[in-house]
Design a protein around this motif. Sequence first.
Motif, PDB file in Angstrom:
ATOM      1  N   ARG A  65      13.269  36.344   5.382  1.00  0.00           N
ATOM      2  CA  ARG A  65      12.215  35.351   5.648  1.00  0.00           C
ATOM      3  C   ARG A  65      11.662  35.600   7.051  1.00  0.00           C
ATOM      4  NH1 ARG A  65      11.712  30.826   2.616  1.00  0.00           N
ATOM      5  NH2 ARG A  65       9.806  30.646   3.849  1.00  0.00           N
ATOM      6  N   LYS A  66      10.890  36.647   7.158  1.00  0.00           N
ATOM      7  CA  LYS A  66      10.425  37.141   8.442  1.00  0.00           C
ATOM      8  C   LYS A  66       9.038  36.672   8.815  1.00  0.00           C
ATOM      9  CE  LYS A  66       8.501  41.128   6.090  1.00  0.00           C
ATOM     10  NZ  LYS A  66       8.248  40.266   4.935  1.00  0.00           N
ATOM     11  N   GLU A  67       8.268  36.152   7.802  1.00  0.00           N
ATOM     12  CA  GLU A  67       6.826  36.042   7.943  1.00  0.00           C
ATOM     13  C   GLU A  67       6.380  35.147   9.099  1.00  0.00           C
ATOM     14  OE1 GLU A  67       8.191  33.230   4.595  1.00  0.00           O
ATOM     15  OE2 GLU A  67       8.578  35.304   5.214  1.00  0.00           O
ATOM     16  N   ASN A  68       7.019  33.995   9.286  1.00  0.00           N
ATOM     17  CA  ASN A  68       6.575  33.080  10.337  1.00  0.00           C
ATOM     18  C   ASN A  68       6.911  33.600  11.734  1.00  0.00           C
ATOM     19  OD1 ASN A  68       5.403  31.115   8.636  1.00  0.00           O
ATOM     20  ND2 ASN A  68       7.398  30.210   8.223  1.00  0.00           N
ATOM     21  N   LEU A  69       8.128  34.127  11.892  1.00  0.00           N
ATOM     22  CA  LEU A  69       8.534  34.653  13.194  1.00  0.00           C
ATOM     23  C   LEU A  69       7.688  35.860  13.573  1.00  0.00           C
ATOM     24  CD1 LEU A  69      10.416  34.552  15.616  1.00  0.00           C
ATOM     25  CD2 LEU A  69      12.089  35.885  14.308  1.00  0.00           C
ATOM     26  N   ARG A  70       7.417  36.726  12.605  1.00  0.00           N
ATOM     27  CA  ARG A  70       6.568  37.891  12.880  1.00  0.00           C
ATOM     28  C   ARG A  70       5.159  37.431  13.272  1.00  0.00           C
ATOM     29  NH1 ARG A  70       6.715  43.550  11.007  1.00  0.00           N
ATOM     30  NH2 ARG A  70       5.459  44.585  12.597  1.00  0.00           N
ATOM     31  N   TYR A  71       4.676  36.407  12.631  1.00  0.00           N
ATOM     32  CA  TYR A  71       3.322  35.905  12.871  1.00  0.00           C
ATOM     33  C   TYR A  71       3.155  35.375  14.291  1.00  0.00           C
ATOM     34  CZ  TYR A  71      -1.019  33.273  12.053  1.00  0.00           C
ATOM     35  OH  TYR A  71      -2.307  32.776  12.124  1.00  0.00           O
ATOM     36  N   VAL A  72       4.192  34.752  14.842  1.00  0.00           N
ATOM     37  CA  VAL A  72       4.046  34.130  16.160  1.00  0.00           C
ATOM     38  C   VAL A  72       4.546  34.995  17.305  1.00  0.00           C
ATOM     39  CG1 VAL A  72       4.128  31.795  15.217  1.00  0.00           C
ATOM     40  CG2 VAL A  72       6.256  32.882  15.997  1.00  0.00           C
ATOM     41  N   SER A  73       5.365  36.036  16.999  1.00  0.00           N
ATOM     42  CA  SER A  73       5.958  36.824  18.087  1.00  0.00           C
ATOM     43  C   SER A  73       5.921  38.336  17.864  1.00  0.00           C
ATOM     44  CB  SER A  73       7.421  36.412  18.282  1.00  0.00           C
ATOM     45  OG  SER A  73       8.217  36.871  17.187  1.00  0.00           O
TER      46      SER A  73
END
Length: 392
Positions: A37-45
């Motif tokens: 579940r990488k999508e949100n962390l990748r999106y912000v950082s």
Amino acid sequence: MKPRISKQEFQNRILKMRKYMEANDIDAILVYGDEYRKENLRYVSNYWPIFERGAMLLGRTLDPIVLCAPEGQKVAEEMSVWPDIRLSPDFLCVTVPDEIDYPLAQYTSFSSLADELREKEKLEKLGIVGKDAMPVDLYEKIKAGFDTELIDCNELLFDLRREKSAEEVECLREAARIADAGFKAMMQSELIGKTELEAAGIAEAAARAEGAEHIIFQIYGSGKRTDRIVGRPTNKIIENGDMIMCALAVQYEGYVATCEMPFAVGEYSEETKYVIDVLVRALKAGQPYLKAGVPMKQFVQAVKQVFYEENLSEYDVYPPLHGIGCAEAESPYPDTETEEVFKAGMTVNTDISLFGLPGGSNRIEEGFVITENGAESLSPFINQCCKEWKVC
């Protein structure tokens, strides 16, 4: 020059998050992510953990802090657009129960992060993005360490990710180009006599050679094995006349595009031709409704009408469209009742499928970016295959 997401784009995302925090009386936000579940962390950082977990902490004025575990520290330093990297013992390797000793690690606790925030601003409400993805024990440690009210803020990232910037579209376009190249290499190979695993390997090798950051998944089935909606490749030998169901999902710079075109190897049976024909006609029926300002339900209804007219509705197992971006499938995911309209800048993937027919089961997956005048295909090879398909 290869497309990528600029530092300015990430800064714009932080500004939007802070506006949300102010409007909703949220004092800080913790965005969780892990290898899957990488999508949100990748999106912000831009950070994508491997083996371990990670997060980004954002205050109303405090600069973003990226949290990772010791093995991932160098990866975080390499990938993260934010320079403040901290280590957390609660983000260690997710697959073992043993306590792993990292003697050189200098850890930061959740309570010390809370103290750091409170030195600069109040901390009465902490928003959590990724509550649905994190383990319960980690959630409880965050709650205890920050000692404040936790607010589920998942909707914030879902909303921010729905409409894509020009940079995001270019990353998706490149991901689709790579997926196309992998699929084309596999489709145009001599597959009869090979195992499904060997055939899948052709696609993955070609995609990697073209610049795939990661193969998110590859669905593969031949002959009767196409009946598995999301089956993995096996050692089954591909035989003359077999329908091939292959969905190749490629990640590039954090963005995922999937391509899939039904085809058979060797001699096509009339039953197999019929399945492909109906799927292609359904795509063509729906495509005019992929346009800014058009209710999403109209695309879904047009696709399903083709199946209804052919008495195939019982083989239609799920909606034929979903959003794409940092996840292979994301919002929107419309059905026949969805009143929301398409907006320019949305990126979507068709998922037009029929399962259980005598001629085989399959789907068409093609990426599009929504514009004011229609939809632009992100998958030129799949688009060409559909245009050139000769109806039976």
